[in-house]
Design an enzyme around this catalytic site. Sequence first.
Site, PDB file in Angstrom:
ATOM      1  N   HIS A  62      42.559  27.936  51.026  1.00 52.69           N
ATOM      2  CA  HIS A  62      41.657  27.932  52.172  1.00 52.69           C
ATOM      3  C   HIS A  62      41.037  29.304  52.414  1.00 52.69           C
ATOM      4  CE1 HIS A  62      44.557  24.621  53.707  1.00 52.69           C
ATOM      5  NE2 HIS A  62      43.663  24.111  52.886  1.00 52.69           N
ATOM      6  N   LYS A  72      44.809  38.016  56.721  1.00 47.20           N
ATOM      7  CA  LYS A  72      46.045  37.365  57.151  1.00 47.20           C
ATOM      8  C   LYS A  72      47.252  38.217  56.763  1.00 47.20           C
ATOM      9  CE  LYS A  72      44.216  32.689  56.465  1.00 47.20           C
ATOM     10  NZ  LYS A  72      44.362  31.445  55.685  1.00 47.20           N
ATOM     11  N   TYR A 132      51.769  33.131  60.183  1.00 44.26           N
ATOM     12  CA  TYR A 132      50.787  34.135  59.802  1.00 44.26           C
ATOM     13  C   TYR A 132      49.922  34.562  60.971  1.00 44.26           C
ATOM     14  CZ  TYR A 132      47.660  30.042  59.156  1.00 44.26           C
ATOM     15  OH  TYR A 132      46.940  28.885  59.314  1.00 44.26           O
ATOM     16  N   ASP A 170      42.163  18.869  50.749  1.00 45.44           N
ATOM     17  CA  ASP A 170      42.334  19.937  49.767  1.00 45.44           C
ATOM     18  C   ASP A 170      42.038  19.464  48.345  1.00 45.44           C
ATOM     19  OD1 ASP A 170      42.952  21.677  51.797  1.00 45.44           O
ATOM     20  OD2 ASP A 170      45.076  21.829  51.333  1.00 45.44           O
TER      21      ASP A 170
END
Length: 184
Positions: A62, A72, A132, A170
Site C-alpha cells: 500500500h 511510517k 504504526y 490487494d
Amino acid sequence: MTITPTSIEGLIILTPRIFNDDRGHFFESFNEASFNDAVGYEVQFVQDNQSFSTKGVLRGLHLQKGEHAQAKLVRVTQGEVLDVAVDLRKGSATYGQYQSVLLSADNNQQFFIPRGFAHGFIVLSDTAIFQYKCDNYYNKSAEGGLHYADPALNINWQLSADALNVSDKDKELPFLKDISDLGF
C-alpha cells in the site's frame, strides 16, 4: 537505541535498548528527538494505527499518492511479521527494489519507511498485532499500491502462495510496469 541503515537510502531499522530484571523488561519505544536525529530530518507523526491479523494474512503493498504520501514507523507488539518496503521514488538509484525485515514482539525492532515507498507485511506467527505511526493523514482518494506477487519485485514472502490470505482489493493492485507518476 541502535540505528541500522539498510541498503536502500532512507530505510532504517531501530533496535531499542532493553532493560531486563527479575520483574520483566522496559524499553523506550519512541523518543521524538532521538528519532529525528536518526533519520536526519524532522518527522511529525499525526496518526497511529493498529491491526490484528492471523497467520498468512498479507496486507499490501500500500501507499498514499502525492501530497498525501506517508512516512511510517512500524512495529509488532504481538507475534511476528515480515515487513516489506518498495522504493518508488522517481530518480532513486534503488527504484523498484525492496527491503524486508523481520519484526516481532521478541526483537522489538521498528522499521522506518519514508515517503515514496509502497509498504506491506505478512503474518508469520499464529497471530500478530501490528502498530504504526504515520506522518500524514489517510486519504481514501490517494490510495495506491503494487501487486504483492509482482514478478519484477520477486518478493519472498516466506510462505507458500496457497498459505496467503490476501484481500480482493490487494489482488487487484497494479504491477510496477503499469504504475504512472505517484507524485514522489
